[in-house]
Design an enzyme around this catalytic site. Structure first.
Site, PDB file in Angstrom:
ATOM      1  N   SER A 145       1.009  -1.388   0.100  1.00 46.59           N
ATOM      2  CA  SER A 145       0.071   0.194  -0.143  1.00 46.59           C
ATOM      3  C   SER A 145       0.861   1.018  -0.093  1.00 46.59           C
ATOM      4  CB  SER A 145      -0.967  -0.114   1.280  1.00 46.59           C
ATOM      5  OG  SER A 145      -1.456   1.126   1.446  1.00 46.59           O
ATOM      6  N   TYR A 158      -2.505  -1.234  10.511  1.00 47.17           N
ATOM      7  CA  TYR A 158      -2.542  -1.421   8.899  1.00 47.17           C
ATOM      8  C   TYR A 158      -1.249  -1.056   8.461  1.00 47.17           C
ATOM      9  CZ  TYR A 158      -4.263  -1.384   4.132  1.00 47.17           C
ATOM     10  OH  TYR A 158      -4.268  -1.693   2.552  1.00 47.17           O
TER      11      TYR A 158
HETATM   12  N1  LIG Z   1      -8.693  -0.297  -1.115  1.00 40.49           N
HETATM   13  C1  LIG Z   1      -7.763   0.439  -0.736  1.00 40.49           C
HETATM   14  O1  LIG Z   1      -7.966   1.699  -0.596  1.00 40.49           O
HETATM   15  C2  LIG Z   1      -6.395  -0.271  -0.742  1.00 40.49           C
HETATM   16  C3  LIG Z   1      -5.091   0.681  -0.824  1.00 40.49           C
HETATM   17  C4  LIG Z   1      -3.686   0.184  -0.908  1.00 40.49           C
HETATM   18  C5  LIG Z   1      -3.974  -1.356  -0.592  1.00 40.49           C
HETATM   19  N2  LIG Z   1      -5.157  -2.028  -0.484  1.00 40.49           N
HETATM   20  C6  LIG Z   1      -4.716  -3.600  -0.338  1.00 40.49           C
HETATM   21  O2  LIG Z   1      -5.244  -3.926  -1.556  1.00 40.49           O
HETATM   22  C7  LIG Z   1      -5.596  -5.526  -1.193  1.00 40.49           C
HETATM   23  C8  LIG Z   1      -6.849  -5.812  -1.700  1.00 40.49           C
HETATM   24  O3  LIG Z   1      -7.844  -5.080  -1.353  1.00 40.49           O
HETATM   25  P1  LIG Z   1      -9.226  -4.585  -1.634  1.00 40.49           P
HETATM   26  O4  LIG Z   1      -8.911  -3.023  -1.454  1.00 40.49           O
HETATM   27  O5  LIG Z   1      -9.320  -4.809  -3.223  1.00 40.49           O
HETATM   28  O6  LIG Z   1     -10.018  -5.012  -0.743  1.00 40.49           O
HETATM   29  P2  LIG Z   1     -11.216  -5.759  -0.721  1.00 40.49           P
HETATM   30  O7  LIG Z   1     -11.998  -6.024   0.599  1.00 40.49           O
HETATM   31  O8  LIG Z   1     -12.246  -5.491  -1.943  1.00 40.49           O
HETATM   32  O9  LIG Z   1     -10.761  -7.359  -1.222  1.00 40.49           O
HETATM   33  C9  LIG Z   1      -9.891  -8.006  -0.269  1.00 40.49           C
HETATM   34  C10 LIG Z   1     -10.307  -9.620  -0.582  1.00 40.49           C
HETATM   35  O10 LIG Z   1      -9.401 -10.349   0.015  1.00 40.49           O
HETATM   36  C11 LIG Z   1     -10.211 -11.357   0.721  1.00 40.49           C
HETATM   37  N3  LIG Z   1      -9.494 -11.701   2.179  1.00 40.49           N
HETATM   38  C12 LIG Z   1      -9.380 -11.265   3.004  1.00 40.49           C
HETATM   39  N4  LIG Z   1      -9.080 -11.923   4.024  1.00 40.49           N
HETATM   40  C13 LIG Z   1      -8.517 -13.064   3.299  1.00 40.49           C
HETATM   41  C14 LIG Z   1      -7.971 -14.307   3.841  1.00 40.49           C
HETATM   42  N5  LIG Z   1      -7.845 -14.447   5.116  1.00 40.49           N
HETATM   43  N6  LIG Z   1      -7.880 -15.279   3.044  1.00 40.49           N
HETATM   44  C15 LIG Z   1      -8.430 -15.202   1.749  1.00 40.49           C
HETATM   45  N7  LIG Z   1      -8.868 -14.123   1.349  1.00 40.49           N
HETATM   46  C16 LIG Z   1      -9.361 -12.992   2.119  1.00 40.49           C
HETATM   47  C17 LIG Z   1     -11.723 -10.676   0.926  1.00 40.49           C
HETATM   48  O11 LIG Z   1     -12.533 -11.528   1.192  1.00 40.49           O
HETATM   49  C18 LIG Z   1     -11.958  -9.833  -0.271  1.00 40.49           C
HETATM   50  O12 LIG Z   1     -12.438 -10.788  -1.221  1.00 40.49           O
HETATM   51  C19 LIG Z   1      -5.480  -5.555   0.429  1.00 40.49           C
HETATM   52  O13 LIG Z   1      -4.177  -6.090   0.444  1.00 40.49           O
HETATM   53  C20 LIG Z   1      -5.394  -4.303   0.510  1.00 40.49           C
HETATM   54  O14 LIG Z   1      -4.677  -3.991   1.876  1.00 40.49           O
HETATM   55  C21 LIG Z   1      -5.996  -1.589  -0.835  1.00 40.49           C
END
Ligand SMILES: NC(=O)c1ccc[n+]([C@@H]2O[C@H](COP(=O)([O-])OP(=O)(O)OC[C@H]3O[C@@H](n4cnc5c(N)ncnc54)[C@H](O)[C@@H]3O)[C@@H](O)[C@H]2O)c1
Length: 276
Positions: A145, A158
């Site tokens: 991130s 986080y």
């Molecule tokens: N959305 C943001 O602003 C953002 C910014 C920077 C980084 N990220 C990172 O991007 C990645 C994806 O996040 P997103 O925003 O698409 O979120 P999201 O919640 O839309 O998707 C995350 C997915 O991971 C799955 N998941 C969570 N824990 C799990 C586990 N223990 N085992 C298997 N699957 C699991 C969830 O069920 C979900 O489908 C994450 O690592 C998040 O930290 C997100």
């Protein structure tokens, strides 16, 4: 090795049932990849798998909690029974807890470390040895991130886990170089996905802040499809770090050129997000 063409390549994505993971799966499908998908959310995973199949992609999908070593062992066995090895491993599954350090509960630390950090380690441990053994290179993307290179107040624990993923990716890149396996730390800024709705918001005025942060991410966040493009571009160009979105780029360059300016921006954004 630069993986410019995904046609016929096996791309594994964790957390593929939603947001950035789903968008990356569908973009990979459009580019001809064979998909191996997992998520702990069966319904979301099935939706992504169906959408990828509708695009013509071969898909193997399994419900897995990446934090569970035994479940990851089973998943890896099932994958390796079907495919020699994967070509691209995208450790994307992640969760968030939205509060300052002193409002963070012990169980928040445990779960975030287990999913965000150990989940990535589990993926690398189970799939890299076969990639190395095959000797034809490949690529790993670990989704960190912007909060993984510039500390993010109000997302303290986080941010700590995302710094860990950033560091892990740097060291893995050095260690995998002799095997022609590239490693990228993907570093999105705020992205409009359900992550804010699924992670707890704690501390003063938690309910109000939860609504505010959600509306801030919905209004200003990048689309997950845009982040997916940066991920696959980083694979094609073998980038070490792949910031995605305006905020992530601003924080990346500020963190390198003038960390005090980066910290000032990070605080301003945290204040804005908490106010909505
Ligand atoms: N959305 C943001 O602003 C953002 C910014 C920077 C980084 N990220 C990172 O991007 C990645 C994806 O996040 P997103 O925003 O698409 O979120 P999201 O919640 O839309 O998707 C995350 C997915 O991971 C799955 N998941 C969570 N824990 C799990 C586990 N223990 N085992 C298997 N699957 C699991 C969830 O069920 C979900 O489908 C994450 O690592 C998040 O930290 C997100």
């Amino acid at each position: 090795m630069k993986l410019k063409n995904l046609n016929g390549k096996v791309v594994l994505i964790t957390g593929a049932g939603s947001g950035i993971g789903r968008a990356t799966a569908l973009l990979s499908a459009q580019r001809g990849a064979i998909l191996v998908l997992c998520d702990r959310d069966e319904a979301g995973l099935n939706e992504t798998a169906a959408a990828a199949r509708a695009l013509g992609s071969e898909v193997f999908a399994q419900t897995v909690d990446v934090a569970d070593p035994a479940a990851m062992d089973e998943f890896a066995d099932a994958v390796h029974a079907r495919f020699d090895t994967v070509d691209v491993l995208i450790n994307n599954a992640g969760i968030g807890v939205w509060c300052g350090l002193l409002d963070t509960r012990p169980e928040d630390w445990d779960r975030q470390l287990a999913v965000n950090v150990k989940g990535v380690v589990h993926g690398c441990e189970r799939f890299l040895p076969r990639m190395i053994e095959r000797g034809r290179g490949g690529h790993v993307v670990n989704v960190s991130s912007a909060a993984g290179y510039m500390a993010a107040p109000s997302m303290s624990s986080y941010s700590v886990t995302k710094f860990a993923v950033f560091g892990l990716s740097q060291v893995l890149r050095m260690e995998m170089r002799p095997h022609k396996i590239g490693v990228t730390a993907s570093c999105p800024g705020p992205t409009n996905t359900p992550i804010i709705r699924t992670g707890p918001v704690r501390g003063a005025n938690a309910e109000e802040r939860a609504d505010n942060v959600l509306s801030f991410f919905q209004r200003t966040g990048a689309r997950p499809e845009k982040v997916a493009k940066t991920i696959l571009r980083a694979v094609a160009r073998n980038r070490a770090v792949a910031p995605a979105g305006f905020e992530a780029h601003a924080l990346y360059y500020a963190s390198r050129i003038s960390p005090p300016v980066g910290r000032w921006i990070a605080v301003r954004w945290a204040v804005m997000a908490n106010k909505g």
